[in-house]
Design a protein around this motif. Structure first.
Motif, PDB file in Angstrom:
ATOM      1  N   ASN A 338       0.872  -1.175   0.000  1.00  0.00           N
ATOM      2  CA  ASN A 338       0.000   0.000   0.000  1.00  0.00           C
ATOM      3  C   ASN A 338       0.910   1.226   0.000  1.00  0.00           C
ATOM      4  N   HIS A 339       0.906   1.981  -1.095  1.00  0.00           N
ATOM      5  CA  HIS A 339       1.850   3.072  -1.304  1.00  0.00           C
ATOM      6  C   HIS A 339       1.821   4.089  -0.171  1.00  0.00           C
ATOM      7  N   LEU A 340       3.020   4.389   0.333  1.00  0.00           N
ATOM      8  CA  LEU A 340       3.252   5.355   1.413  1.00  0.00           C
ATOM      9  C   LEU A 340       2.765   4.869   2.780  1.00  0.00           C
ATOM     10  N   LYS A 341       2.228   3.644   2.831  1.00  0.00           N
ATOM     11  CA  LYS A 341       1.773   3.096   4.110  1.00  0.00           C
ATOM     12  C   LYS A 341       2.586   1.862   4.501  1.00  0.00           C
ATOM     13  N   THR A 342       2.684   0.894   3.595  1.00  0.00           N
ATOM     14  CA  THR A 342       3.464  -0.315   3.910  1.00  0.00           C
ATOM     15  C   THR A 342       4.658  -0.475   2.978  1.00  0.00           C
ATOM     16  N   GLY A 343       4.859   0.466   2.084  1.00  0.00           N
ATOM     17  CA  GLY A 343       5.980   0.447   1.148  1.00  0.00           C
ATOM     18  C   GLY A 343       5.764   1.521   0.110  1.00  0.00           C
ATOM     19  N   LEU A 344       6.574   1.504  -0.943  1.00  0.00           N
ATOM     20  CA  LEU A 344       6.431   2.464  -2.033  1.00  0.00           C
ATOM     21  C   LEU A 344       6.281   1.718  -3.353  1.00  0.00           C
ATOM     22  N   LEU A 345       5.492   2.300  -4.264  1.00  0.00           N
ATOM     23  CA  LEU A 345       5.286   1.735  -5.592  1.00  0.00           C
ATOM     24  C   LEU A 345       6.029   2.576  -6.624  1.00  0.00           C
ATOM     25  N   MET A 346       6.782   1.903  -7.509  1.00  0.00           N
ATOM     26  CA  MET A 346       7.485   2.571  -8.595  1.00  0.00           C
ATOM     27  C   MET A 346       6.860   2.182  -9.931  1.00  0.00           C
ATOM     28  N   VAL A 347       7.092   3.012 -10.940  1.00  0.00           N
ATOM     29  CA  VAL A 347       6.612   2.705 -12.286  1.00  0.00           C
ATOM     30  C   VAL A 347       7.501   1.607 -12.862  1.00  0.00           C
ATOM     31  N   PRO A 348       6.934   0.492 -13.318  1.00  0.00           N
ATOM     32  CA  PRO A 348       7.756  -0.597 -13.850  1.00  0.00           C
ATOM     33  C   PRO A 348       8.656  -0.129 -15.001  1.00  0.00           C
ATOM     34  N   GLY A 349       9.930  -0.486 -14.924  1.00  0.00           N
ATOM     35  CA  GLY A 349      10.869  -0.150 -15.985  1.00  0.00           C
ATOM     36  C   GLY A 349      11.341   1.283 -16.001  1.00  0.00           C
ATOM     37  N   ASP A 350      10.968   2.083 -15.013  1.00  0.00           N
ATOM     38  CA  ASP A 350      11.283   3.522 -14.985  1.00  0.00           C
ATOM     39  C   ASP A 350      12.339   3.804 -13.918  1.00  0.00           C
ATOM     40  N   ALA A 351      13.578   4.004 -14.350  1.00  0.00           N
ATOM     41  CA  ALA A 351      14.683   4.226 -13.414  1.00  0.00           C
ATOM     42  C   ALA A 351      14.525   5.524 -12.639  1.00  0.00           C
ATOM     43  N   GLN A 352      13.959   6.549 -13.265  1.00  0.00           N
ATOM     44  CA  GLN A 352      13.744   7.827 -12.575  1.00  0.00           C
ATOM     45  C   GLN A 352      12.747   7.647 -11.436  1.00  0.00           C
ATOM     46  N   SER A 353      11.712   6.868 -11.665  1.00  0.00           N
ATOM     47  CA  SER A 353      10.734   6.587 -10.616  1.00  0.00           C
ATOM     48  C   SER A 353      11.392   5.848  -9.455  1.00  0.00           C
ATOM     49  N   LEU A 354      12.267   4.915  -9.774  1.00  0.00           N
ATOM     50  CA  LEU A 354      12.978   4.178  -8.723  1.00  0.00           C
ATOM     51  C   LEU A 354      13.860   5.113  -7.909  1.00  0.00           C
ATOM     52  N   ILE A 355      14.628   5.967  -8.576  1.00  0.00           N
ATOM     53  CA  ILE A 355      15.501   6.918  -7.878  1.00  0.00           C
ATOM     54  C   ILE A 355      14.686   7.863  -6.993  1.00  0.00           C
ATOM     55  N   LYS A 356      13.543   8.305  -7.491  1.00  0.00           N
ATOM     56  CA  LYS A 356      12.682   9.205  -6.709  1.00  0.00           C
ATOM     57  C   LYS A 356      12.233   8.534  -5.415  1.00  0.00           C
ATOM     58  N   ASN A 357      11.850   7.256  -5.500  1.00  0.00           N
ATOM     59  CA  ASN A 357      11.413   6.540  -4.308  1.00  0.00           C
ATOM     60  C   ASN A 357      12.568   6.272  -3.342  1.00  0.00           C
ATOM     61  N   ILE A 358      13.738   5.948  -3.870  1.00  0.00           N
ATOM     62  CA  ILE A 358      14.919   5.761  -3.014  1.00  0.00           C
ATOM     63  C   ILE A 358      15.237   7.059  -2.279  1.00  0.00           C
ATOM     64  N   ASP A 359      15.208   8.182  -3.011  1.00  0.00           N
ATOM     65  CA  ASP A 359      15.469   9.490  -2.388  1.00  0.00           C
ATOM     66  C   ASP A 359      14.486   9.757  -1.252  1.00  0.00           C
ATOM     67  N   PHE A 360      13.217   9.411  -1.467  1.00  0.00           N
ATOM     68  CA  PHE A 360      12.202   9.644  -0.429  1.00  0.00           C
ATOM     69  C   PHE A 360      12.562   8.900   0.849  1.00  0.00           C
ATOM     70  N   PHE A 361      12.918   7.643   0.744  1.00  0.00           N
ATOM     71  CA  PHE A 361      13.273   6.867   1.936  1.00  0.00           C
ATOM     72  C   PHE A 361      14.543   7.405   2.596  1.00  0.00           C
ATOM     73  N   LEU A 362      15.559   7.698   1.788  1.00  0.00           N
ATOM     74  CA  LEU A 362      16.837   8.145   2.361  1.00  0.00           C
ATOM     75  C   LEU A 362      16.717   9.522   3.011  1.00  0.00           C
ATOM     76  N   GLN A 363      15.869  10.371   2.460  1.00  0.00           N
ATOM     77  CA  GLN A 363      15.713  11.731   2.987  1.00  0.00           C
ATOM     78  C   GLN A 363      14.716  11.812   4.145  1.00  0.00           C
ATOM     79  N   ASN A 364      13.949  10.742   4.353  1.00  0.00           N
ATOM     80  CA  ASN A 364      12.953  10.701   5.431  1.00  0.00           C
ATOM     81  C   ASN A 364      13.112   9.410   6.234  1.00  0.00           C
ATOM     82  N   PRO A 365      14.232   9.267   6.936  1.00  0.00           N
ATOM     83  CA  PRO A 365      14.539   7.999   7.614  1.00  0.00           C
ATOM     84  C   PRO A 365      13.502   7.578   8.656  1.00  0.00           C
TER      85      PRO A 365
END
Length: 413
Positions: A338-365
């Motif tokens: 469940n996005h933003l509740k039990t994990g994060l969802l990325m767009v399949p095959g989209d590296a920018q989407s993956l980086i955005k989600n990684i940044d969110f976790f790293l910047q909001n420990p």
């Protein structure tokens, strides 16, 4: 199961009949090729713990005993008749012949209630045995050739697709692991909704004790993002290589560690070398379950960027450890997270989407820790193997009752 037992089950909801279940699977631990073996193991052990007699017929590898009883499960291993054949389909045909022969011999001593087959690879033996033994066939479809390849394009794929169609059509009941897989089968195999039951994969709570640094000294004092899976296109690991390239170009200190074996492993390693990403991503190859859990526990974030994923047991393995987890918004994965509740969802095959989600976790420990803990709680409550085994028993009982009801109707005509 006798008519009297059937009637008792039907009339008394609290009645518990101890079933005799014949399970057919091409892989079973310690013979592990992919996630199917772990699924069958977890299900078999917990069915046995519920008091049912469980016999697994599977492929041996020459070094394992032909029979053993382990964790309450009777394990029978066969040698495929074409064991030295390099042609996979010939090997599968030889495996099914050997499985049919052995299972028929076992059935001379044990009156099984049902056959539970896992995927098309054991379809030939399953269909032969259900005819010989005159008992219902329940089949779990873990994935389809159409889904893995986004269509049917080659002769091999057409052959496998037809074998899937055959066992799906001739089974009395089908189990799938997610709503996504249910829709895939309804669309591609033209089933009735009543013939498909949804029973998710299960997961066990793990105790991580392994000293990671002794195994992988290069990870000492290093923060990393972790992923694991079979090295095939549909797991989406090229997206992580693209994300590593973005991290390099943007000056982000993100290190990707990816574990697993498979046909594309060396290709991925070559890509990493050619793109000069060795300081940003490492494909470390095969890891044991213990090593995988240690790598997950020490990671900052777990990522599963699959392009196609019928369920996503790997996500459960990360979430049960409380890891902040990113998964592709596809297949069964999007039903787990469940996005933003039990994990994060990325767009399949989209590296920018993956980086955005990684940044969110790293910047909001702190937020990442909260999401990881919520993920752990939901996995523990919904995906325990005891619960999954009990759901499977209900499907088996309903299959037996429906089969008997159909036979009774035929006899009246």
């Amino acid at each position: 199961m006798t008519n009297n037992q059937m009637n008792e089950m039907h009339q008394n909801p609290s009645y518990e009949w101890k079933l005799k279940i014949l399970i057919l699977t091409w892989e079973y631990p310690p013979n592990v090729v992919g996630g199917l073996s772990r699924h069958v193991y977890g299900l078999s052990v917990h069915l046995a713990q519920l008091g049912h007699a469980v016999h697994v017929v599977t492929a041996g590898n020459g070094s394992l005993p032909v029979y053993e009883k382990s964790n309450g499960v009777h394990i029978h291993r066969v040698t495929p008749l074409n064991t030295e054949d390099d042609d996979f389909l010939d090997w599968v045909a030889g495996l099914n012949l050997a499985m049919s022969y052995l299972a028929e011999k076992i059935a001379e001593e044990i009156t099984f209630d049902i056959i539970h087959a896992h995927d098309w690879l054991v379809g030939a033996s399953a269909l032969t045995l259900t005819d010989i033994l005159s008992i219902p066939l329940l089949t779990t479809i873990h994935a389809t050739e159409y889904g893995r390849n986004n269509g049917i394009h080659t002769d091999m794929q057409r052959f496998i697709n037809e074998k899937e169609r055959q066992i799906i059509s001739e089974s009395d009941q089908i189990i799938v692991c997610s709503h996504y897989m249910r829709e895939e089968l309804l669309t591609n195999f033209y089933l009735t909704e009543e013939k498909i039951a949804i029973v998710p994969n299960g997961i066990e709570q793990v105790d991580v004790k392994e000293d990671l640094i002794e195994i992988y000294p290069f990870l000492k004092n290093r923060k990393y993002v972790f992923s694991v899976g079979r090295m095939v296109r549909e797991k989406g690991f090229e997206t992580m290589i693209e994300a590593a390239q973005i991290a390099k170009e943007s000056g982000r200190e993100i290190y990707f560690v990816i574990a697993g074996k498979g046909p594309m492993l060396e290709r991925y390693r070559k890509l990493v070398s050619e793109q000069k990403l060795v300081h940003f991503v490492a494909f470390i190859g095969y890891v044991t379950d213990v090593e995988r859990n240690a790598l997950l526990m020490k990671s900052e974030i777990a990522v599963f960027p699959s392009l196609y994923e019928p369920f996503g047991i790997v996500a459960l393995e990360a979430m049960i450890l409380g890891k902040p987890t990113i998964v592709s918004e596809t297949g069964g994965l999007k039903g787990i997270v469940n996005h933003l509740k039990t994990g994060l969802l990325m767009v399949p095959g989209d590296a920018q989407s993956l980086i955005k989600n990684i940044d969110f976790f790293l910047q909001n420990p702190n937020h990442a820790m909260e999401i990881g803990e919520k993920g752990r709680k939901i996995v523990t409550s919904l995906y325990g193997w005891k619960r999954i085994a009990s759901q499977t028993v209900k499907v088996i009982e309903e299959t037996l009752l429906n089969k008997q009801g159909n036979l009774n109707e035929i006899s009246k005509k």
